[in-house]
Design a protein around this motif. Sequence first.
Motif, mmCIF file in Angstrom:
data_model
loop_
_atom_site.group_PDB
_atom_site.id
_atom_site.type_symbol
_atom_site.label_atom_id
_atom_site.label_comp_id
_atom_site.label_asym_id
_atom_site.label_seq_id
_atom_site.Cartn_x
_atom_site.Cartn_y
_atom_site.Cartn_z
ATOM 1 N N GLU A 160 -0.957 -5.249 36.700
ATOM 2 C CA GLU A 160 -1.836 -4.297 36.006
ATOM 3 C C GLU A 160 -3.277 -4.462 36.476
ATOM 4 O O GLU A 160 -3.993 -3.479 36.710
ATOM 5 N N SER A 161 -3.730 -5.699 36.627
ATOM 6 C CA SER A 161 -5.110 -5.947 37.061
ATOM 7 C C SER A 161 -5.341 -5.436 38.478
ATOM 8 O O SER A 161 -6.444 -5.011 38.825
ATOM 9 N N LEU A 162 -4.280 -5.458 39.309
ATOM 10 C CA LEU A 162 -4.407 -4.930 40.674
ATOM 11 C C LEU A 162 -4.503 -3.405 40.658
ATOM 12 O O LEU A 162 -5.333 -2.812 41.352
ATOM 13 N N THR A 219 0.937 -0.204 43.721
ATOM 14 C CA THR A 219 2.138 -1.038 43.633
ATOM 15 C C THR A 219 3.369 -0.143 43.611
ATOM 16 O O THR A 219 3.288 1.041 43.289
ATOM 17 N N PHE A 220 4.513 -0.720 43.971
ATOM 18 C CA PHE A 220 5.785 0.012 43.896
ATOM 19 C C PHE A 220 6.888 -0.991 43.589
ATOM 20 O O PHE A 220 6.682 -2.209 43.680
ATOM 21 N N VAL A 269 -9.016 -2.862 49.672
ATOM 22 C CA VAL A 269 -9.554 -2.317 48.421
ATOM 23 C C VAL A 269 -10.418 -3.335 47.689
ATOM 24 O O VAL A 269 -11.480 -3.008 47.159
ATOM 25 N N VAL A 270 -9.954 -4.597 47.658
ATOM 26 C CA VAL A 270 -10.668 -5.663 46.946
ATOM 27 C C VAL A 270 -11.055 -6.750 47.947
ATOM 28 O O VAL A 270 -10.192 -7.429 48.508
ATOM 29 N N GLU A 271 -12.346 -6.903 48.188
ATOM 30 C CA GLU A 271 -12.816 -7.913 49.135
ATOM 31 C C GLU A 271 -12.510 -9.317 48.609
ATOM 32 O O GLU A 271 -12.524 -9.567 47.399
ATOM 33 N N ASN A 272 -12.210 -10.225 49.516
ATOM 34 C CA ASN A 272 -11.924 -11.646 49.216
ATOM 35 C C ASN A 272 -10.566 -11.854 48.556
ATOM 36 O O ASN A 272 -10.241 -12.980 48.154
ATOM 37 N N LEU A 273 -9.759 -10.800 48.436
ATOM 38 C CA LEU A 273 -8.392 -10.933 47.917
ATOM 39 C C LEU A 273 -7.418 -10.827 49.081
ATOM 40 O O LEU A 273 -7.380 -9.821 49.792
ATOM 41 N N PHE A 274 -6.628 -11.888 49.272
ATOM 42 C CA PHE A 274 -5.602 -11.925 50.305
ATOM 43 C C PHE A 274 -4.231 -11.933 49.636
ATOM 44 O O PHE A 274 -4.077 -12.492 48.549
ATOM 45 N N THR A 275 -3.242 -11.317 50.267
ATOM 46 C CA THR A 275 -1.894 -11.301 49.697
ATOM 47 C C THR A 275 -0.892 -11.727 50.764
ATOM 48 O O THR A 275 -1.092 -11.471 51.959
#
Length: 615
Positions: free
Chosen positions: A180-182, A189-190, A359-365
Motif C-alpha cells: 500500500e505504501s508503494l 503493483t500486480f 519513481v522513488v529515489e533511494n529505493l531499490f528492489t
Amino acid sequence: MYDVIVVGGGHAGIEAAMAAARMKKKTALVTMDLDMVGSMPCNPSVGGPAKGIVVREIDALGGIMPVAADRTALQFKMLNTTKGPGVWSLRVQSDKIAYKRFMKEALLQQENLDILEKGAARVWIEEGKAKGIECVDGTVIPSKTVVLTSGTYMTSSVLRGHTATKSGPEEQPTIDSLSESLREAGIRTFRLKTGTPCRVKKETIDFSKGEEQPGTDAFLRFSETTRPEDVLPFSEQEICHLIYTAPETHEIILNHLEDSAMYSGLVKGVGPRYCPSIEDKLVRFADKPRHQLFLEPESKELDTIYIQGFSTSMPCEVQEKMVHSLPGLEHCVIEKYAYAIEYDAIDPLQMKPSLESKVVENLFTAGQVNGTSGYEEAAGQGLIAGANAALKVAGQEPLVLRRDEAYIGVMIDDLSTKGTNEPYRLLTSRAEYRLLLRHDNADQRLLAKAHAVGLVSDARYEKFQEKMAKIDAAKKALAETHIKPDAAINARLAGLGYDPLRHGCSALELLKRPKITLSLLEAITADHYDEEVATAVEIDTKYAGYIEKARRDAAHMQAMEAKKLPQDLEYSKMDNLSLEARQKLDAIRPLTLGQASRISGINPSDIAILAMYIK
C-alpha cells in the motif's frame, strides 16, 4: 541512521545486506524471524540450467549463496555435459535445514551488519525519496537507502481448493500495508502466483519403482573458494529418483479441475509458465500420456521427500488421491500438503538497470517482488541492489552488468526493458551471447569489476590473477611446443579417427581438433596442467572462432549502449517514430539506444530515426 536498510531475509535480502556490509556501509537487515533466513519454501535445490551459471556469477561478485550451496549440498550434478560449454550448468540438491543454519551464522558474523527482528509495515517516503522504514511495532528506522526484498510476503494468500488463507510461505505472517505504501507513492503493483508440491514421508515410499538419479562423480563446486574437503564425498551423496504420472493420476486431476484454486476462479494472479502446477500441465499438454516427477530429499535432518513437478492447489483430500496414484507412493504418508500462493509484485518497468526505482529515489528492489521466480534469480538481483545502494550512498556510479557480461545482466535488462506479467525465469535461450556467459569463466567476466567496487577482497583478486597467469602461460607453452608427425602421434590420431599428420604443428593447433584433449597432449609433451586451467585452455582454444564472433557482436551492442538517451526527450513529439514506439519509449524511458532497441514493439527503423535525432 543506516546507510542501507534491507527488508526481507530471503535469498535476495541476504545477498543485498552482505554486499552492502562488505562495501563497508552501515547496514541493517530487517526480517521477521532470524531462524527463517535463507528459507527454501519450494524446491530444495540450487542451480540448474542458466541458474547454475548465475550462482557462479554471484560467487565472482563475492556473494554467499555459492559457498552455502557447496557446504550444505546433498548431491552435485553437472547438467548438459553432452552439449557445448555454453549450456553446462551445475545443480546441487540442498539440505534446506543446514542451508538456513549456514546463512544465519554468516549474517551474524558479517561486519557492519545489524540484524533487526521486526516486520516492515511501510517504506517511509517523503518528497519522492525513501527515508527509511516504519515497522509493525511503530518503530521508525531512518536510512539513506532502502532495499526491498519482500519476496512473496506482500499481501499474500495461500490457496487450496476453494479456500484462501491470508499467510506467507510456510505459515509465516503477511503484511498488507507494505505494498500500500508503494502504491501511494506511485509504484504500480500486480498479482502473481506460484506454488509448491506436497512433502511425503521418506520411509513410506517404495523407491524400487523409480529410476535412480545419482550425482556426478567428480569434484564440483559453485564457489572458487570451496575445497574438496568442504563438500560431501560422492560416496555419501544422496540419490534422487525419477518416476512418472500414471493414467489414474490424470483421471483424478481432470475429474477435479473445478476443485483446484487455479480453475475455480480463486486465483487472480498469473502463475509461472516454466514451472506450472500439475493440473495446468494436463490442460496445456493434453496430448502427453505422462509427466516426469523427481523424488528429492530435503535434509538429512528431515524424513521428507519433495515431489518435484507435482505442484498443485487442489484440496487436501484430492491431493491424497493424486499422490497415492503415483508409482511407489501408493501407501505414502503426506507430511505437508501442496498449496499455491498469491502475492503483490511491483512493475519492473518502473526500475532502472541499477534496480533503483524510477519513481522513488533511494529505493531499490530485488527478487520475487520484481516479478521473478527462483532463489538464484533473487540472489543475483539482491547482490546488485545491495551493491548499488552502497554505491549510491558513496556518490559513485552504479554497477550495471551488460548482457554479454552476465546472465544477471540479461535478467535485469529483460525486466527493466521488457517487463513481465508472469513470474520471470532465466533460461539459456534468453542470452544471445551464452557462449561468452559460461559456467567456467564467471570469474574472468566479473571478478575484476567486483574487486573494483569493494565486493571482493584483495587476497581473492590476487589469487584470481595467479590463475589467469597460469592460463596464459599454458597457452604460450602449447603454442611453442612443436608436435612432430612421428609414428607414435599418428597412431594416437588414427585411434581417434584422424588422418596422420603430414607436417608438424604446434600443440595448440592440434588441441583445436575435436576429441584432442590436454590430457592426451600431456602424455606427448610431458607437461601437466591443473584441471581448472586445462578446462579454460581447451574451451578457449576449441571454440576460439565462435567466441571471437560473439565478442564482435557484443562490441556492436556496446557501441549502442554507449549512446545515452537524455531523460527529458519528448518522444510524443517525434512524428517520424511509429505511434507504438512513441508510446513505449515514453512509458519506459530507456537510458541508452541499446536498451531502446530491445523494447518489444520498437523496430529497427525507429532506432535509426532515434539515433539520427540524438545525433
